[in-house]
Design a protein around this motif. Structure first.
Motif, short mmCIF file in Angstrom:
data_model
loop_
_atom_site.label_atom_id
_atom_site.label_comp_id
_atom_site.label_asym_id
_atom_site.label_seq_id
_atom_site.Cartn_x
_atom_site.Cartn_y
_atom_site.Cartn_z
N ASN A 50 8.89 22.53 20.39
CA ASN A 50 9.01 21.12 20.80
C ASN A 50 8.01 20.22 20.07
OD1 ASN A 50 6.63 21.65 22.12
ND2 ASN A 50 7.28 20.84 24.10
N PRO A 75 10.37 12.08 21.20
CA PRO A 75 10.45 11.93 22.65
C PRO A 75 11.84 12.28 23.18
CG PRO A 75 9.21 10.12 21.73
CD PRO A 75 9.75 10.91 20.57
N LYS A 76 12.87 11.82 22.47
CA LYS A 76 14.25 12.09 22.90
C LYS A 76 14.53 13.60 22.91
CE LYS A 76 17.66 10.01 24.38
NZ LYS A 76 17.34 9.02 25.42
N ARG A 78 12.33 16.02 23.04
CA ARG A 78 11.51 16.73 24.01
C ARG A 78 12.08 16.61 25.41
NH1 ARG A 78 6.05 14.45 21.43
NH2 ARG A 78 5.62 16.12 19.95
N GLN A 79 12.83 15.51 25.64
CA GLN A 79 13.47 15.37 26.95
C GLN A 79 14.47 16.50 27.20
OE1 GLN A 79 15.03 11.38 27.33
NE2 GLN A 79 13.06 10.49 26.77
N LEU A 107 12.18 7.49 31.96
CA LEU A 107 12.81 7.90 30.70
C LEU A 107 14.32 8.09 30.80
CD1 LEU A 107 10.11 10.51 29.68
CD2 LEU A 107 10.29 8.15 28.90
N LEU B 401 3.70 14.36 26.87
CA LEU B 401 4.50 14.41 25.63
C LEU B 401 5.68 15.35 25.80
CD1 LEU B 401 1.73 14.54 22.87
CD2 LEU B 401 3.25 12.63 23.42
N ALA B 402 5.43 16.50 26.44
CA ALA B 402 6.49 17.49 26.58
C ALA B 402 7.62 16.97 27.46
CB ALA B 402 5.92 18.78 27.16
N LEU B 403 7.29 16.04 28.38
CA LEU B 403 8.35 15.47 29.22
C LEU B 403 9.20 14.49 28.44
CD1 LEU B 403 6.52 14.84 32.60
CD2 LEU B 403 8.48 16.31 32.24
N GLY B 404 8.68 14.02 27.30
CA GLY B 404 9.45 13.08 26.49
C GLY B 404 8.87 11.69 26.46
N TYR B 405 7.63 11.53 26.96
CA TYR B 405 6.98 10.23 26.86
C TYR B 405 6.47 10.04 25.42
CZ TYR B 405 6.77 9.40 31.92
OH TYR B 405 7.08 9.15 33.21
N THR B 406 6.39 8.76 25.01
CA THR B 406 5.77 8.49 23.71
C THR B 406 4.25 8.52 23.89
OG1 THR B 406 5.69 6.14 24.14
CG2 THR B 406 7.66 6.95 23.04
N GLN B 409 3.11 5.59 25.95
CA GLN B 409 3.45 5.74 27.37
C GLN B 409 2.53 6.75 28.04
OE1 GLN B 409 7.59 6.75 26.77
NE2 GLN B 409 8.28 4.89 27.79
#
Lengths: 368, 507
Positions: A50, A75-76, A78-79, A107, B401-406, B409
């Motif tokens: 990731n 970010p996309k 990693r979601q 998100l 970060l791993a959750l998808g935040y920039t 953020q």
């Protein structure tokens, strides 16, 4: 198409190369355990997927997207991949519920209502519905790790990455976390789990990766890896995790260190309580009631006592070996070891040891 | 809260008691400690900062030592307290001071020396010659003598300034004066500067077709103000070769003398404790509406503190963002700024900015003060915030970060809110310090609370009551601001769990 494809992945740090050349593919719905000695790049590998680590070279393709492309929307991506860390890292300034609703609301554009509803379902799944309004610091390590798993799931990822999810936990909390992960495995979510829990790797995964020295040495079904490993390194590792070795070089040996190591081993092997106690009792009696007093009696301050404990299939019995040759070499006269049947030590040992046979090199006790 | 109230009352009571200790020692008869100048040989003298009278005194009396104080009131207080044996100032000023502190100090009958004071101008200013002409004219037609009579008179009622109702085709002249030398330059009703010097300056300005803008500046910064062009002229002070090398002096405006104030022997206390309190209170607050001066000063102090606080906080936050950018030279820049601000006293920063950096710019002292304190607070608050931000476990960042935040953020939603719980109490303490630190803005002619107290002391010659009042006002304002801040902080903080504040995940 494979959900994850990794080609010639290499990661270098100044002076160290944790990943040399890793190639792997993961299909959708697979549960992969990544095992291997400490410090051999397992965590680096999973963190590259990731892109928490940036690979030095190679290719990582997740769900058809090249993770190393300069224009990749990290970010996309990693979601789509939840990650659970060794140190759980809940957000301390948010309640348990908020930990689970925050990211989906920010998100995924979920409404608060939807996010809460989903959060409560996930908390139910990990068995912590009643803790929704508590704060992270009010939970035990195992509970926090389960919340961390639920938090990762809240983003509805296609893939879950686990980086040694149980290594930071007290032994008694390991199983509550593993049972949650096992339950997830049954739900068909793709998972990669870096773990030291061999039983989990054997029973819950569809495939096992054995990693060593920065490379993926062997992969196969748990049966192949655990029962019929092809490569020497894998065999040695599998053998080592099933064995406990300890050496004593002095009559003033570190009793506490030896026993915590032994207890840790017993827990890792999921030995039953009865047999764990018997192993510990046998080693304690042999050491502190038999060999050490004998050494003192014979005026030897540095006896060489070497134990090897190995656990048989199913954890029903254990074999304890005492290296007699090393004892003799350090000057002990072991012919005096025979005692009368009235001796207390011997009676205790007799209760825990089923079989006893000695040759000139090894004393072999079967415990169970 | 109750405890706080008790503390406040206790504090006020102690300070008030301290304030009136000298009141008990008022003497019934005047018995000066010294009667002749020669008796003062080898003694300690108190002068006003920037004063050159010590040179005259040294010529007249042997082996004196000297201390410098902000104004005559402090010099008198020093004499009263026995910290100095004599205080030196223009004879008229000395006479006023002795009248105001009856029984505790006395004036030696013999003057020390003749002095003459003049206005001064930046080198090469055309004003010098123009002033000299007018001064000569006013001297010859007897106006100066009348002016002297008016301002040294015992009757206060006639001491008013004319309105500036004349046309001023040439614009406005800026006049810098100390404001602490009554009757020459002092602060009267509603905080307006007045006195002999001020009226004379007005007369000359009128004659030349200017309006006059009067600023009061502490004695020790007054030459800097004229030299750097913050004021068009200053005065009046004695000309010395050293001063003449910085500024051009006009002809002397009034030949006069300097005298020495000495302590009087203590005699029996002349009772009336409450009477003395109300007298001090009346002099400090009510007379000439001096409470307005204090209120205005308080307003300035709060304005400077709050604006500098807000700007400093933004600046501090900026340094944190800059450091997080990870760009090497940006980090070095922030390091340099914080090291610099940490190594220079804020009073020096303030004066450097006012007289050097903004030396040639017409900029209000208040703005320079706000900039200086914002810079100082930005530095300390920045490093406090950075320490807290840095102290948040990096795993928190990775989780985000791993959750998808920039990255941004992660900072605003996860790292900063947790850091804020840690640094908020420290920042509040630093802000309260900032409020107290602003007490030095008088150096650049800003009339804050402390400076208002100074100006009042210069009039009443009573050091204790205004000082204690100022202390109490600062104490109360800091208390109030502290509680206000806590309330604001509690509102901003979206975490309802106060129990977890500062709690660190030890894993």
């Amino acid at each position: 198409m494979s959900i994850i494809e990794i080609k010639h992945l290499r990661k270098e740090y100044p002076g160290i190369v944790p990943l040399k050349d890793v190639n792997a593919t993961v299909e959708e719905g697979e549960v992969i355990s990544i095992i291997g000695p400490s410090g051999t790049g397992k965590s680096t590998f999973i963190r590259c997927i990731n892109r928490l680590e940036t690979p030095t070279s190679g290719q990582i393709i997740v769900d058809g997207v090249d993770m190393c492309a300069p224009d990749v929307d990290l970010p996309k991506m990693r979601q789509k991949m939840g990650m659970v860390f060794q140190n759980y890292a809940l957000f301390n300034h948010k309640s348990i519920l908020e930990n689970l609703t925050m990211a989906p609301m920010d998100l995924l554009g979920m409404s608060e209502e939807e996010a809460c509803e989903q959060a409560m379902e996930l908390l139910k799944l990990v068995g912590l519905k009643d803790k929704a309004h508590n704060w992270p610091h009010e939970l035990s390590g195992g509970q926090r790790q389960r919340v961390a798993i639920a938090r990762a799931l809240a983003m509805q990822p296609k893939i879950l990455l686990f980086d040694e999810p149980t290594s930071a936990l007290d032994p008694q909390m390991v199983s509550e976390v593993l049972s949650v992960i096992t339950r997830l495995a049954e739900r068909g979510i793709t998972m990669l789990v870096v773990t030291h829990e061999m039983r989990f790797a054997r029973d819950a995964s569809t495939r096992v990766f054995y990693m060593d020295k920065g490379e993926l040495w062997e992969s196969g079904t748990p049966k192949q890896i655990f029962e019929n490993p092809k490569r020497k390194e894998t065999r040695d590792f599998i053998f080592r995790v099933h064995n406990w070795n300890w050496e004593i070089h002095s009559v003033d040996y570190d009793y506490a260190a030896m026993f915590s190591s032994l207890q840790g081993f017993c827990l890792r092997q999921f030995l039953g309580r009865r047999i764990s106690v018997k192993c510990q009792l046998a080693i304690e009696e042999i050491t502190s009631s038999l060999l050490i007093p004998m050494a003192i009696e014979q005026g030897i301050s540095d006896p060489h006592i070497s134990y090897e404990l190995s656990v048989g299939e199913g954890g029903e019995q254990a074999d304890l070996f005492v290296d007699l040759k090393k004892l003799k070499d350090s000057g002990m006269d072991i012919t005096k070891i025979n005692m009368s049947d009235e001796d207390v030590t011997w009676q205790i040992l007799g209760n825990v040891i089923r079989q006893h046979d000695e040759n000139s090199e090894m004393a072999h006790f079967v415990i169970g | 809260m109750k405890k706080l109230k008790i503390m406040t009352i206790l504090f006020a009571a102690v300070m008030l008691t301290l304030a009136f200790v000298p009141v008990f020692t008022y003497a019934a008869e005047v018995t000066p400690a010294y009667n002749k100048l020669d008796e003062l040989a080898g003694k300690r003298f108190a002068y006003v900062n920037g004063s050159v009278y010590n040179q005259s005194v040294q010529k007249r009396i042997d082996g004196t030592t000297e201390d410098f104080y902000p104004s005559l009131s402090e010099c008198v207080a020093a004499v009263e307290a026995g910290k100095a044996d004599g205080a030196v100032q223009l004879s008229y000023c000395c006479q006023l001071a002795v009248n105001r502190r009856p029984g505790t100090v006395a004036l030696l009958p013999d003057p020390v020396a003749d002095v003459s004071e003049g206005f001064f101008f930046p080198h090469g200013s055309e004003l010098t010659a123009q002033f000299n002409d007018i001064i000569k004219k006013l001297s010859e037609d007897g106006t100066l003598a009348k002016l002297e009579e008016k301002w040294v008179a015992a009757d206060e009622s006639g001491k008013t300034l004319p309105e500036q109702d004349w046309d001023a085709p040439n614009g406005t002249l800026k006049f810098a004066t100390s404001g602490v030398i009554e009757p020459f330059s002092y602060v009267g009703e509603g905080g307006q500067p007045k006195g002999y010097d001020v009226e004379l300056a007005l007369m000359i300005a009128k004659e030349m077709g200017y309006h006059l803008e009067v600023t009061t500046i502490p004695m020790d910064s007054i030459f800097a103000a004229v030299d750097t062009g913050k004021a068009d002229f200053g005065g009046t002070l004695t000309e010395t070769p050293e001063r003449a090398s910085v500024c051009d002096f006009s002809e002397p405006v009034m030949p006069t003398t300097i005298s020495v104030i000495v302590k009087s022997e203590e005699a029996s206390s002349s009772g009336g404790f409450m009477e003395k309190i109300s007298d001090s209170f009346r002099k400090t607050f009510l007379e000439e509406d001096r409470w307005m001066l204090i209120l205005k000063g308080l307003g300035t102090t709060v304005l400077i503190s709050v604006l500098a606080g807000v700007l400093g906080l933004l600046l501090g936050f900026g340094t944190v963002i800059a450091r997080r950018s990870g760009v090497r030279w940006v980090g070095k820049l922030v390091d340099g700024y914080q090291t610099l601000m940490g190594g220079i006293p804020i009073v020096v920063v303030l004066m450097l900015l006012y007289y050097v950096v903004f030396g040639s710019v017409d900029i209000a002292g208040e703005i320079v003060a706000i900039i200086s304190f914002a810079l100082a607070f930005g530095s300390t608050s920045g490093s406090t915030m950075w320490t807290a931000v840095n102290g948040i476990d990096s795993i928190q960042e990775e989780s985000g970060l791993a959750l998808g935040y920039t990255h941004w953020q992660v900072f605003t939603k996860i790292i900063f809110p947790q850091a804020r719980q840690r640094f908020t109490p420290q920042l509040m303490g630093q802000f309260i310090s900032l409020v107290k630190d602003t007490a030095i803005v008088g150096y650049i002619a800003v009339q804050d609370l402390t400076r208002a107290g100074d100006l009042i002391r210069a009039r009443t010659m009573d050091a204790f009551f205004p000082l204690v009042s100022t202390a109490i006002i600062y104490f109360l304002i800091c208390l109030l601001l502290g509680r206000l801040l806590r309330r604001v902080a509690a509102r901003i903080d979206d975490t309802k769990d106060s129990g977890s504040t500062g709690e660190v995940d030890n894993k």
